[in-house]
Design a protein around this motif. Structure first.
Motif, mmCIF file in Angstrom:
data_model
loop_
_atom_site.group_PDB
_atom_site.id
_atom_site.type_symbol
_atom_site.label_atom_id
_atom_site.label_comp_id
_atom_site.label_asym_id
_atom_site.label_seq_id
_atom_site.Cartn_x
_atom_site.Cartn_y
_atom_site.Cartn_z
ATOM 1 N N ALA A 193 37.545 -22.662 58.310
ATOM 2 C CA ALA A 193 39.015 -22.275 58.916
ATOM 3 C C ALA A 193 39.327 -23.640 60.238
ATOM 4 C CB ALA A 193 38.550 -21.198 60.176
ATOM 5 N N ARG A 194 39.059 -24.590 60.498
ATOM 6 C CA ARG A 194 40.210 -25.269 61.412
ATOM 7 C C ARG A 194 39.464 -27.201 60.623
ATOM 8 N NH1 ARG A 194 37.311 -21.483 63.585
ATOM 9 N NH2 ARG A 194 37.999 -20.556 65.358
ATOM 10 N N ARG A 195 39.321 -26.721 59.494
ATOM 11 C CA ARG A 195 39.182 -27.975 58.616
ATOM 12 C C ARG A 195 40.276 -28.759 58.582
ATOM 13 N NH1 ARG A 195 37.592 -27.699 52.545
ATOM 14 N NH2 ARG A 195 35.609 -27.208 53.630
ATOM 15 N N GLY A 196 40.971 -30.082 58.946
ATOM 16 C CA GLY A 196 41.961 -30.703 59.641
ATOM 17 C C GLY A 196 42.835 -30.177 60.713
ATOM 18 N N LEU A 197 42.181 -29.688 61.334
ATOM 19 C CA LEU A 197 43.067 -29.543 62.854
ATOM 20 C C LEU A 197 42.781 -29.894 63.679
ATOM 21 C CD1 LEU A 197 43.265 -25.640 62.022
ATOM 22 C CD2 LEU A 197 45.368 -27.571 61.883
ATOM 23 N N ALA A 198 42.850 -30.415 64.644
ATOM 24 C CA ALA A 198 42.189 -31.189 66.090
ATOM 25 C C ALA A 198 41.368 -29.302 66.689
ATOM 26 C CB ALA A 198 43.766 -31.044 66.940
ATOM 27 N N TRP A 199 39.616 -29.734 67.204
ATOM 28 C CA TRP A 199 39.452 -28.687 67.933
ATOM 29 C C TRP A 199 39.505 -28.989 69.217
ATOM 30 C CZ3 TRP A 199 33.697 -27.159 65.735
ATOM 31 C CH2 TRP A 199 34.107 -26.855 64.680
ATOM 32 N N THR A 200 40.245 -27.651 69.843
ATOM 33 C CA THR A 200 40.712 -27.155 71.102
ATOM 34 C C THR A 200 39.232 -27.259 71.795
ATOM 35 O OG1 THR A 200 40.032 -25.230 70.996
ATOM 36 C CG2 THR A 200 42.545 -25.842 70.438
ATOM 37 N N ALA A 201 39.499 -27.278 73.011
ATOM 38 C CA ALA A 201 37.826 -26.716 74.072
ATOM 39 C C ALA A 201 37.294 -25.272 73.553
ATOM 40 C CB ALA A 201 38.114 -27.139 75.114
ATOM 41 N N MET A 207 34.981 -25.758 70.266
ATOM 42 C CA MET A 207 34.202 -26.699 70.670
ATOM 43 C C MET A 207 32.791 -25.555 71.239
ATOM 44 S SD MET A 207 34.860 -30.738 71.651
ATOM 45 C CE MET A 207 36.359 -30.581 71.800
ATOM 46 N N THR A 208 33.436 -24.734 72.158
ATOM 47 C CA THR A 208 32.321 -23.993 72.821
ATOM 48 C C THR A 208 32.068 -22.500 71.597
ATOM 49 O OG1 THR A 208 34.012 -24.348 74.732
ATOM 50 C CG2 THR A 208 32.273 -22.371 74.992
ATOM 51 N N GLU A 209 33.028 -21.782 71.059
ATOM 52 C CA GLU A 209 32.812 -21.784 70.382
ATOM 53 C C GLU A 209 31.871 -22.041 69.201
ATOM 54 O OE1 GLU A 209 35.561 -18.467 67.661
ATOM 55 O OE2 GLU A 209 37.068 -18.705 70.040
ATOM 56 N N TYR A 210 31.741 -23.219 68.744
ATOM 57 C CA TYR A 210 30.708 -23.527 67.530
ATOM 58 C C TYR A 210 29.358 -23.747 67.977
ATOM 59 C CZ TYR A 210 28.986 -27.328 64.142
ATOM 60 O OH TYR A 210 28.642 -27.950 63.318
#
Length: 64
Positions: free
Chosen positions: A28-36, A39-42
């Motif tokens: 769902a986040r492919r190609g997007l910059a990850w937010t903080a 990263m916490t959810e991951y």
């Protein structure tokens, strides 16, 4: 998207289900910059997966 239920909620999940949640999350986040928050959810999903794997390995060892 809600993560797979975890030991934190008292509801065990299969490692394969946790793995699939991680795959969906990353896709769902492919190609997007990850937010903080991403990263916490991951990290939370990885912890859930890790606990699920440990539970499954423990069950196999106990059965042996």
């Amino acid at each position: 998207m809600s993560p797979t239920p975890s030991a934190h909620t008292g509801m065990p999940c299969a490692a394969s289900d946790a793995n699939e949640s991680i795959r969906r999350f990353v896709r769902a986040r492919r190609g997007l910059a990850w937010t903080a928050q991403d990263m916490t959810e991951y990290a939370a999903l990885l912890e859930i997966w890790s606990l699920a794997v440990r539970n499954e390995v423990s069950e196999v060892v106990e059965a042996a």
